[in-house]
Design a protein around this motif. Structure first.
Motif, PDB file in Angstrom:
ATOM      1  N   ALA A  51      17.645   8.752  -8.950  1.00 15.11           N
ATOM      2  CA  ALA A  51      18.895   8.033  -9.190  1.00 15.11           C
ATOM      3  C   ALA A  51      18.662   6.525  -9.136  1.00 15.11           C
ATOM      4  O   ALA A  51      19.219   5.771  -9.947  1.00 15.11           O
ATOM      5  N   PHE A  52      17.828   6.086  -8.197  1.00 16.85           N
ATOM      6  CA  PHE A  52      17.535   4.656  -8.081  1.00 16.85           C
ATOM      7  C   PHE A  52      16.807   4.154  -9.317  1.00 16.85           C
ATOM      8  O   PHE A  52      17.149   3.112  -9.892  1.00 16.85           O
ATOM      9  N   ARG A  53      15.794   4.892  -9.749  1.00 15.84           N
ATOM     10  CA  ARG A  53      15.019   4.465 -10.919  1.00 15.84           C
ATOM     11  C   ARG A  53      15.893   4.449 -12.177  1.00 15.84           C
ATOM     12  O   ARG A  53      15.799   3.534 -13.002  1.00 15.84           O
ATOM     13  N   THR A  54      16.736   5.459 -12.329  1.00 11.91           N
ATOM     14  CA  THR A  54      17.612   5.505 -13.496  1.00 11.91           C
ATOM     15  C   THR A  54      18.589   4.337 -13.477  1.00 11.91           C
ATOM     16  O   THR A  54      18.800   3.662 -14.499  1.00 11.91           O
ATOM     17  N   LYS A  55      19.191   4.063 -12.340  1.00 10.21           N
ATOM     18  CA  LYS A  55      20.173   2.984 -12.210  1.00 10.21           C
ATOM     19  C   LYS A  55      19.583   1.635 -12.586  1.00 10.21           C
ATOM     20  O   LYS A  55      20.244   0.804 -13.222  1.00 10.21           O
ATOM     21  N   HIS A  56      18.316   1.398 -12.195  1.00  9.29           N
ATOM     22  CA  HIS A  56      17.714   0.087 -12.389  1.00  9.29           C
ATOM     23  C   HIS A  56      16.713   0.052 -13.545  1.00  9.29           C
ATOM     24  O   HIS A  56      15.982  -0.938 -13.705  1.00  9.29           O
ATOM     25  N   GLY A  57      16.688   1.104 -14.351  1.00  6.22           N
ATOM     26  CA  GLY A  57      15.850   1.106 -15.544  1.00  6.22           C
ATOM     27  C   GLY A  57      14.364   1.093 -15.255  1.00  6.22           C
ATOM     28  O   GLY A  57      13.588   0.477 -15.999  1.00  6.22           O
ATOM     29  N   ILE A  58      13.946   1.782 -14.194  1.00  9.93           N
ATOM     30  CA  ILE A  58      12.533   1.851 -13.829  1.00  9.93           C
ATOM     31  C   ILE A  58      11.981   3.199 -14.269  1.00  9.93           C
ATOM     32  O   ILE A  58      12.539   4.245 -13.937  1.00  9.93           O
ATOM     33  N   ASN A  61       7.409   7.266 -14.057  1.00  2.00           N
ATOM     34  CA  ASN A  61       6.000   7.275 -13.654  1.00  2.00           C
ATOM     35  C   ASN A  61       5.462   5.889 -13.316  1.00  2.00           C
ATOM     36  O   ASN A  61       4.265   5.724 -13.061  1.00  2.00           O
ATOM     37  N   ALA A  62       6.320   4.862 -13.302  1.00  5.89           N
ATOM     38  CA  ALA A  62       5.853   3.505 -13.007  1.00  5.89           C
ATOM     39  C   ALA A  62       5.611   3.348 -11.506  1.00  5.89           C
ATOM     40  O   ALA A  62       6.450   3.747 -10.693  1.00  5.89           O
ATOM     41  N   PRO A  63       4.472   2.785 -11.107  1.00  2.30           N
ATOM     42  CA  PRO A  63       4.265   2.515  -9.681  1.00  2.30           C
ATOM     43  C   PRO A  63       5.292   1.482  -9.202  1.00  2.30           C
ATOM     44  O   PRO A  63       5.485   0.444  -9.838  1.00  2.30           O
ATOM     45  N   LEU A  64       5.954   1.792  -8.100  1.00  8.39           N
ATOM     46  CA  LEU A  64       7.037   0.938  -7.608  1.00  8.39           C
ATOM     47  C   LEU A  64       6.728   0.484  -6.187  1.00  8.39           C
ATOM     48  O   LEU A  64       6.553   1.303  -5.278  1.00  8.39           O
ATOM     49  N   LEU A  65       6.653  -0.823  -6.006  1.00 10.78           N
ATOM     50  CA  LEU A  65       6.374  -1.418  -4.704  1.00 10.78           C
ATOM     51  C   LEU A  65       7.667  -1.938  -4.089  1.00 10.78           C
ATOM     52  O   LEU A  65       8.348  -2.778  -4.673  1.00 10.78           O
ATOM     53  N   LEU A  90      -1.632  -7.834  -6.809  1.00 10.61           N
ATOM     54  CA  LEU A  90      -1.457  -6.406  -7.105  1.00 10.61           C
ATOM     55  C   LEU A  90      -1.055  -6.195  -8.562  1.00 10.61           C
ATOM     56  O   LEU A  90      -1.521  -5.254  -9.210  1.00 10.61           O
ATOM     57  N   LYS A  91      -0.225  -7.069  -9.073  1.00  5.02           N
ATOM     58  CA  LYS A  91       0.204  -6.967 -10.474  1.00  5.02           C
ATOM     59  C   LYS A  91      -0.982  -7.153 -11.412  1.00  5.02           C
ATOM     60  O   LYS A  91      -1.057  -6.517 -12.477  1.00  5.02           O
ATOM     61  N   ALA A  92      -1.920  -8.020 -11.023  1.00  9.10           N
ATOM     62  CA  ALA A  92      -3.111  -8.222 -11.850  1.00  9.10           C
ATOM     63  C   ALA A  92      -3.958  -6.945 -11.899  1.00  9.10           C
ATOM     64  O   ALA A  92      -4.579  -6.642 -12.923  1.00  9.10           O
ATOM     65  N   HIS A  93      -3.983  -6.191 -10.806  1.00 10.50           N
ATOM     66  CA  HIS A  93      -4.728  -4.929 -10.766  1.00 10.50           C
ATOM     67  C   HIS A  93      -3.949  -3.797 -11.436  1.00 10.50           C
ATOM     68  O   HIS A  93      -4.550  -2.886 -12.016  1.00 10.50           O
ATOM     69  N   ILE A  94      -2.604  -3.841 -11.328  1.00 10.84           N
ATOM     70  CA  ILE A  94      -1.748  -2.760 -11.826  1.00 10.84           C
ATOM     71  C   ILE A  94      -0.684  -3.370 -12.741  1.00 10.84           C
ATOM     72  O   ILE A  94       0.420  -3.710 -12.289  1.00 10.84           O
ATOM     73  N   PRO A  95      -0.988  -3.554 -14.024  1.00  9.15           N
ATOM     74  CA  PRO A  95      -0.050  -4.246 -14.927  1.00  9.15           C
ATOM     75  C   PRO A  95       1.328  -3.592 -15.024  1.00  9.15           C
ATOM     76  O   PRO A  95       2.320  -4.279 -15.296  1.00  9.15           O
ATOM     77  N   THR A  96       1.427  -2.284 -14.792  1.00 13.86           N
ATOM     78  CA  THR A  96       2.718  -1.593 -14.907  1.00 13.86           C
ATOM     79  C   THR A  96       3.527  -1.626 -13.606  1.00 13.86           C
ATOM     80  O   THR A  96       4.605  -1.029 -13.526  1.00 13.86           O
ATOM     81  N   LEU A  97       3.030  -2.332 -12.593  1.00 15.45           N
ATOM     82  CA  LEU A  97       3.688  -2.355 -11.295  1.00 15.45           C
ATOM     83  C   LEU A  97       5.097  -2.934 -11.385  1.00 15.45           C
ATOM     84  O   LEU A  97       5.322  -3.980 -11.989  1.00 15.45           O
ATOM     85  N   PHE A 135      13.908   3.806  -0.816  1.00 20.08           N
ATOM     86  CA  PHE A 135      12.811   4.381  -0.045  1.00 20.08           C
ATOM     87  C   PHE A 135      12.280   5.641  -0.719  1.00 20.08           C
ATOM     88  O   PHE A 135      11.071   5.901  -0.708  1.00 20.08           O
ATOM     89  N   ALA A 136      13.185   6.422  -1.306  1.00 18.31           N
ATOM     90  CA  ALA A 136      12.768   7.652  -1.978  1.00 18.31           C
ATOM     91  C   ALA A 136      12.086   7.364  -3.306  1.00 18.31           C
ATOM     92  O   ALA A 136      11.216   8.118  -3.744  1.00 18.31           O
ATOM     93  N   ALA A 137      12.477   6.279  -3.949  1.00 21.99           N
ATOM     94  CA  ALA A 137      11.939   5.946  -5.274  1.00 21.99           C
ATOM     95  C   ALA A 137      10.593   5.239  -5.205  1.00 21.99           C
ATOM     96  O   ALA A 137       9.765   5.370  -6.113  1.00 21.99           O
ATOM     97  N   ALA A 138      10.355   4.484  -4.136  1.00 26.50           N
ATOM     98  CA  ALA A 138       9.177   3.628  -4.060  1.00 26.50           C
ATOM     99  C   ALA A 138       7.887   4.440  -3.909  1.00 26.50           C
ATOM    100  O   ALA A 138       7.866   5.502  -3.290  1.00 26.50           O
ATOM    101  N   THR A 139       6.828   3.903  -4.472  1.00 29.41           N
ATOM    102  CA  THR A 139       5.494   4.491  -4.321  1.00 29.41           C
ATOM    103  C   THR A 139       4.894   4.111  -2.973  1.00 29.41           C
ATOM    104  O   THR A 139       4.278   4.927  -2.294  1.00 29.41           O
ATOM    105  N   ALA A 140       5.077   2.852  -2.584  1.00 29.99           N
ATOM    106  CA  ALA A 140       4.558   2.339  -1.320  1.00 29.99           C
ATOM    107  C   ALA A 140       5.330   1.077  -0.972  1.00 29.99           C
ATOM    108  O   ALA A 140       6.097   0.555  -1.788  1.00 29.99           O
ATOM    109  N   ALA A 141       5.117   0.577   0.265  1.00 31.57           N
ATOM    110  CA  ALA A 141       5.892  -0.577   0.722  1.00 31.57           C
ATOM    111  C   ALA A 141       5.050  -1.544   1.534  1.00 31.57           C
ATOM    112  O   ALA A 141       4.137  -1.147   2.265  1.00 31.57           O
ATOM    113  N   ILE A 142       5.398  -2.830   1.394  1.00 33.41           N
ATOM    114  CA  ILE A 142       4.926  -3.880   2.297  1.00 33.41           C
ATOM    115  C   ILE A 142       6.124  -4.242   3.163  1.00 33.41           C
ATOM    116  O   ILE A 142       7.174  -4.616   2.644  1.00 33.41           O
ATOM    117  N   ALA A 143       5.978  -4.148   4.485  1.00 37.58           N
ATOM    118  CA  ALA A 143       7.098  -4.423   5.375  1.00 37.58           C
ATOM    119  C   ALA A 143       6.681  -5.379   6.477  1.00 37.58           C
ATOM    120  O   ALA A 143       5.555  -5.328   6.968  1.00 37.58           O
TER     121      ALA A 143
END
Length: 255
Positions: A51-58, A61-65, A90-97, A135-143
């Motif tokens: 639902a989060f990805r759909t709402k925000h157009g993500i 399969n896109a990696p989400l930080l 990270l974006k330089a390593h993962i262009p689709t981030l 939290f459910a949509a993200a692949t990983a987090a920096i906190a």
């Protein structure tokens, strides 16, 4: 221990949220009871990542930080430049981030100004809406270090924590603090599961090095989730009463 001694002089009874707290107060003969942490109960129900990805157009399969840089202006001042540089790396390593920054409502305008014109174009949202879904949509987090790190663990969101404070404050705290870890989940597990990058280790390069495996390797994410599987249990999440209900019962009996 010093704080426990002071509290013993001022309080008749203490309700403890964390299972490793009672021994400190037992040692100074302050009656206490561990009741569990309400935040664990809040995370018993997970969010809707799709639902989060759909709402925000993500894309699905896109990696989400997810990035949680803090709730105070001083934290943002110290941490955001470091987090921003790491996101760029990270974006330089993962262009689709894709990147989502979540902060309290009073900091949303500031972070949107800070990221205006940035080529990465992160989504900046407040933490009163869509929190569980992010939290459910993200692949990983920096906190940043704090309760948000425990929330990541409880939500099953692979993460690292990072924090930098005033050098004099850090020097003073290192003389007083006796615990081995900064992250509550690591303390509960009694081992380093969630990487901690504190003070001199809080650099963009070290954050990037720790985050890359979590963003690109499902096995690395699963390993952290499995290692944290018992954290919620230690906070009373499987008890028949919530921490608030237990607290109410204890207070009524005391009165």
């Amino acid at each position: 221990p010093e704080r426990a001694a002071i509290m013993a002089e001022r309080f008749d009874f203490l309700l403890c949220l964390l299972p490793f707290e009672p021994p400190y107060f037992d040692a100074v003969k302050l009656p206490n009871r561990f009741i569990g942490h309400e935040i664990a109960w809040w995370w018993k129900m997970r969010g809707d990542g799709q639902a989060f990805r759909t709402k925000h157009g993500i894309a699905e399969n896109a990696p989400l930080l997810a990035v949680f840089p803090g709730s105070r202006n001083g934290e943002i001042k110290r941490l955001w430049p470091i987090f921003r540089e790491s996101i760029t790396q990270l974006k330089a390593h993962i262009p689709t981030l894709q990147v989502v920054i979540q902060v309290p409502p009073h900091l949303v305008a500031r972070l949107r100004r800070e990221t205006a014109g940035w080529s990465i174009a992160p989504l900046v949202i407040d933490n009163t809406e869509d929190k569980k879904n992010l939290f459910a949509a993200a692949t990983a987090a920096i906190a940043k270090s704090g309760t948000i790190g425990l929330e990541c663990a409880l939500a099953g969101l692979p993460s690292i924590i990072a924090y930098r404070m005033n050098a004099l404050t850090a020097r003073a705290l290192r003389r007083m603090i006796t615990i081995k870890y900064a992250n509550l989940a690591n303390l509960l597990a009694d081992r380093m599961i969630i990487p901690e990058l504190i003070q001199e280790d809080c650099t963009a390069e070290k954050i990037t090095a720790q985050m890359l495996p979590l963003l690109t390797d499902e096995l690395a994410r699963d390993a952290q989730r499995r290692a944290l599987a018992g954290v919620a249990d230690q906070l009373g999440v499987n008890d028949t009463q919530s921490p608030s209900e237990k607290a109410a019962d204890i207070i009524v009996k005391l009165l």
